[in-house]
Design an enzyme around this catalytic site. Structure first.
Site, PDB file in Angstrom:
ATOM      1  N   LYS A  95      18.209  -4.670 -17.709  1.00 42.56           N
ATOM      2  CA  LYS A  95      17.092  -5.665 -18.493  1.00 42.56           C
ATOM      3  C   LYS A  95      17.421  -5.656 -19.771  1.00 42.56           C
ATOM      4  O   LYS A  95      18.059  -4.774 -20.305  1.00 42.56           O
ATOM      5  CB  LYS A  95      15.704  -5.169 -17.985  1.00 42.56           C
ATOM      6  N   GLY A 124      -1.486 -16.214 -14.684  1.00 43.06           N
ATOM      7  CA  GLY A 124      -0.073 -16.538 -15.336  1.00 43.06           C
ATOM      8  C   GLY A 124       0.406 -17.823 -14.515  1.00 43.06           C
ATOM      9  O   GLY A 124       0.822 -17.544 -13.075  1.00 43.06           O
TER      10      GLY A 124
HETATM   11  P1  NAD Z   1       7.036 -17.858 -17.337  1.00 41.68           P
HETATM   12  O1  NAD Z   1       7.144 -17.737 -18.962  1.00 41.68           O
HETATM   13  O2  NAD Z   1       7.378 -19.124 -16.637  1.00 41.68           O
HETATM   14  O3  NAD Z   1       5.393 -17.943 -17.233  1.00 41.68           O
HETATM   15  C1  NAD Z   1       4.441 -16.940 -17.662  1.00 41.68           C
HETATM   16  C2  NAD Z   1       3.035 -17.353 -17.532  1.00 41.68           C
HETATM   17  O4  NAD Z   1       2.253 -16.312 -17.732  1.00 41.68           O
HETATM   18  C3  NAD Z   1       2.720 -18.424 -18.624  1.00 41.68           C
HETATM   19  O5  NAD Z   1       1.958 -19.498 -17.959  1.00 41.68           O
HETATM   20  C4  NAD Z   1       1.929 -17.768 -19.637  1.00 41.68           C
HETATM   21  O6  NAD Z   1       1.123 -18.574 -20.316  1.00 41.68           O
HETATM   22  C5  NAD Z   1       1.221 -16.846 -18.818  1.00 41.68           C
HETATM   23  N1  NAD Z   1       0.951 -15.408 -19.636  1.00 41.68           N
HETATM   24  C6  NAD Z   1       1.397 -14.916 -20.551  1.00 41.68           C
HETATM   25  N2  NAD Z   1       0.705 -13.705 -20.840  1.00 41.68           N
HETATM   26  C7  NAD Z   1      -0.412 -13.737 -20.066  1.00 41.68           C
HETATM   27  C8  NAD Z   1      -1.629 -13.174 -19.997  1.00 41.68           C
HETATM   28  N3  NAD Z   1      -1.917 -12.050 -20.998  1.00 41.68           N
HETATM   29  N4  NAD Z   1      -2.603 -13.539 -19.135  1.00 41.68           N
HETATM   30  C9  NAD Z   1      -2.455 -14.493 -18.331  1.00 41.68           C
HETATM   31  N5  NAD Z   1      -1.514 -15.341 -18.405  1.00 41.68           N
HETATM   32  C10 NAD Z   1      -0.574 -15.052 -19.502  1.00 41.68           C
HETATM   33  O7  NAD Z   1       7.345 -16.698 -16.738  1.00 41.68           O
HETATM   34  P2  NAD Z   1       7.894 -16.403 -15.134  1.00 41.68           P
HETATM   35  O8  NAD Z   1       9.133 -16.713 -15.026  1.00 41.68           O
HETATM   36  O9  NAD Z   1       6.680 -17.106 -14.441  1.00 41.68           O
HETATM   37  O10 NAD Z   1       7.367 -14.750 -15.111  1.00 41.68           O
HETATM   38  C11 NAD Z   1       6.064 -14.282 -14.887  1.00 41.68           C
HETATM   39  C12 NAD Z   1       6.249 -12.812 -14.501  1.00 41.68           C
HETATM   40  O11 NAD Z   1       7.123 -12.503 -13.249  1.00 41.68           O
HETATM   41  C13 NAD Z   1       7.156 -11.837 -15.365  1.00 41.68           C
HETATM   42  O12 NAD Z   1       6.559 -10.711 -15.307  1.00 41.68           O
HETATM   43  C14 NAD Z   1       8.552 -11.827 -14.839  1.00 41.68           C
HETATM   44  O13 NAD Z   1       9.314 -10.797 -15.249  1.00 41.68           O
HETATM   45  C15 NAD Z   1       8.236 -11.869 -13.251  1.00 41.68           C
HETATM   46  N6  NAD Z   1       9.292 -12.566 -12.549  1.00 41.68           N
HETATM   47  C16 NAD Z   1       9.724 -13.494 -12.714  1.00 41.68           C
HETATM   48  C17 NAD Z   1      10.677 -14.156 -11.656  1.00 41.68           C
HETATM   49  C18 NAD Z   1      11.335 -15.375 -11.981  1.00 41.68           C
HETATM   50  O14 NAD Z   1      12.053 -15.745 -11.085  1.00 41.68           O
HETATM   51  N7  NAD Z   1      11.061 -16.219 -13.144  1.00 41.68           N
HETATM   52  C19 NAD Z   1      11.190 -13.136 -10.593  1.00 41.68           C
HETATM   53  C20 NAD Z   1      10.601 -12.064 -10.602  1.00 41.68           C
HETATM   54  C21 NAD Z   1       9.763 -11.560 -11.515  1.00 41.68           C
END
Ligand code: NAD
Length: 377
Positions: free
Chosen positions: A77, A177
């Site tokens: 990471k 989120g």
């Molecule tokens: P992203 O940046 O597209 O979306 C994140 C969302 O969370 C946004 O809407 C943001 O405004 C919101 N957010 C941030 N802080 C917040 C809070 N304190 N309370 C409420 N909402 C909040 O990110 P993503 O790709 O959707 O990833 C989200 C999570 O999922 C992360 O932890 C990431 O590591 C995990 N993840 C992502 C993927 C992927 O394929 N993108 C895969 C596995 C895990």
């Protein structure tokens, strides 16, 4: 120095690299946790408040996720300190500089995560040729655009339903989120009858017990508006999303959002973790004792990395979707069965499954954590 080894155990981390380049305002940390199964894959997270500790924990989560998903990859990471909404030219310079700083670090394959996207991965590929989660224009499968992780989450929910005894049709879901993971999970689950009753992003939350129109909300978010701009729902403080009564609660934002202080506020039957490490260990234990089923992050949210690994092998988008479905369904079932039969929390069962697969890989390598065999990458 002792601090750096505070997270070390039999599985890693193999390497910790601090990257600093003042001319590009670049400060980053790479943790390569374990590469016994192959070169590590893990996302690059950019935020002003990331931490090395977050990076260590997320790298380990990737080791477990990649081995649980039976991928030929270890876990790593990277965190980059910075505002992801910085001007595009500045971001491009930062990411290109980062890629060059790690040009020879072939134990790590760059992937997208919060604050980085397909465009960033295209810059990395342009510089050093070693990234996944690429745009279609350069032969990638844009995993965030197609909702690879949300697709997997929807299958984890489906498999978990018989263990908590309710139907998806009419089930009330809350999503914390509404980014790449949250919005697609909501979309796929709504297509199968679930109703989105609450949702939050970094700027606030909204609630409508009668259901929120997901397509409209996605359009709003795509235009840059917060979820609180949604007209047909009551506006709430961001953290109030925790209190909304529902059947399925999906964290899809940041680590440790549910902890000992707020876990008692959750009123749900099922938690399916979209974010990585969204609950503290203590919070997950409390939920388990209350009889709330919790499908752990690295089992439920493996869709993105499965898609990335398949892209790396040149597979098609259709094949990736099918493999995500198969792997997430099989693993969720295996973990929930083991948890039930052994009367242990699902996370304990998931860790057993993943650790066993990492150990097996380590046992056939020359060194326990790494290999210098030629042609390894
Ligand atoms: P992203 O940046 O597209 O979306 C994140 C969302 O969370 C946004 O809407 C943001 O405004 C919101 N957010 C941030 N802080 C917040 C809070 N304190 N309370 C409420 N909402 C909040 O990110 P993503 O790709 O959707 O990833 C989200 C999570 O999922 C992360 O932890 C990431 O590591 C995990 N993840 C992502 C993927 C992927 O394929 N993108 C895969 C596995 C895990």
């Amino acid at each position: 120095m002792e601090q750096a080894f505070r997270f070390a155990d039999e599985f890693g981390p193999l390497k910790v690299i601090f990257v600093y380049e003042p001319s590009a305002d670049l400060k980053a940390v790479l943790v390569v946790d374990n590469i016994a199964r192959g070169p590590s894959i893990g996302g690059v997270r950019m935020a002003p408040d990331v931490s090395s500790e977050e990076c260590f924990r997320l790298a380990r989560a990737m080791t477990l996720k990649n081995s649980a998903a039976d991928l030929p990859h270890g876990g790593g990471k990277m965190v980059v300190f910075g505002d992801p909404a910085m001007p595009k030219a500045k971001k491009e310079q930062l990411i290109r500089t980062l890629a060059n700083a790690l040009r020879n670090e072939d134990t790590y394959i760059f992937g997208p995560d919060m604050g980085t996207d397909e465009q960033c991965m295209a810059w990395v590929r342009d510089e050093i040729g070693r990234s996944v989660g690429l745009p279609r224009a350069v032969g990638g499968i844009p995993l965030d655009e197609i909702g690879a992780t949300g697709w997997g989450l929807s299958h984890a929910v489906d498999v978990a339903l018989p263990y908590c005894d309710f139907d998806l049709k009419g089930a009330r879901m809350v999503v914390q989120g509404f980014g790449a993971v949250g919005k697609h999970a909501a979309r796929y689950l709504a297509a199968r009858g679930a109703i989105l009753v609450g949702v939050s992003d970094s700027r606030g939350a909204v609630h409508n017990p009668g259901g929120i129109d997901i397509d409209e909300l996605i359009e709003l978010k795509d235009s840059g508006a917060p979820v609180t701009a949604c007209k047909d729902a009551r506006k709430l403080e961001r953290e109030a999303v925790i209190d909304i009564e529902c059947d399925i609660w999906i964290p899809a934002a940041r680590p440790d959002v549910i902890n000992d202080e707020n876990v008692h506020r959750l009123r749900t039957k099922l938690v399916v973790q979209g974010a990585n490490i969204p609950f503290t260990d203590g919070a997950e234990k409390t939920l388990h004792e209350k009889g709330v089923l919790c499908v752990p992050d690295f089992i439920a949210n493996a869709g993105g990395v499965i898609c990335a690994a398949m892209e790396y092998q040149g597979a098609s988008e259709a094949a990736a979707f099918q493999t995500i479905e198969e792997k997430v369904r099989r693993n969720t079932k295996e973990v929930l069965e083991a948890a039930r039969n052994k009367a242990i929390p699902p996370r304990a069962a998931a860790v057993e499954l993943a650790v066993e697969r990492v150990r097996r890989a380590m046992s056939v390598r020359r060194y326990s954590l790494f290999s210098s065999a030629p042609g390894f990458i």
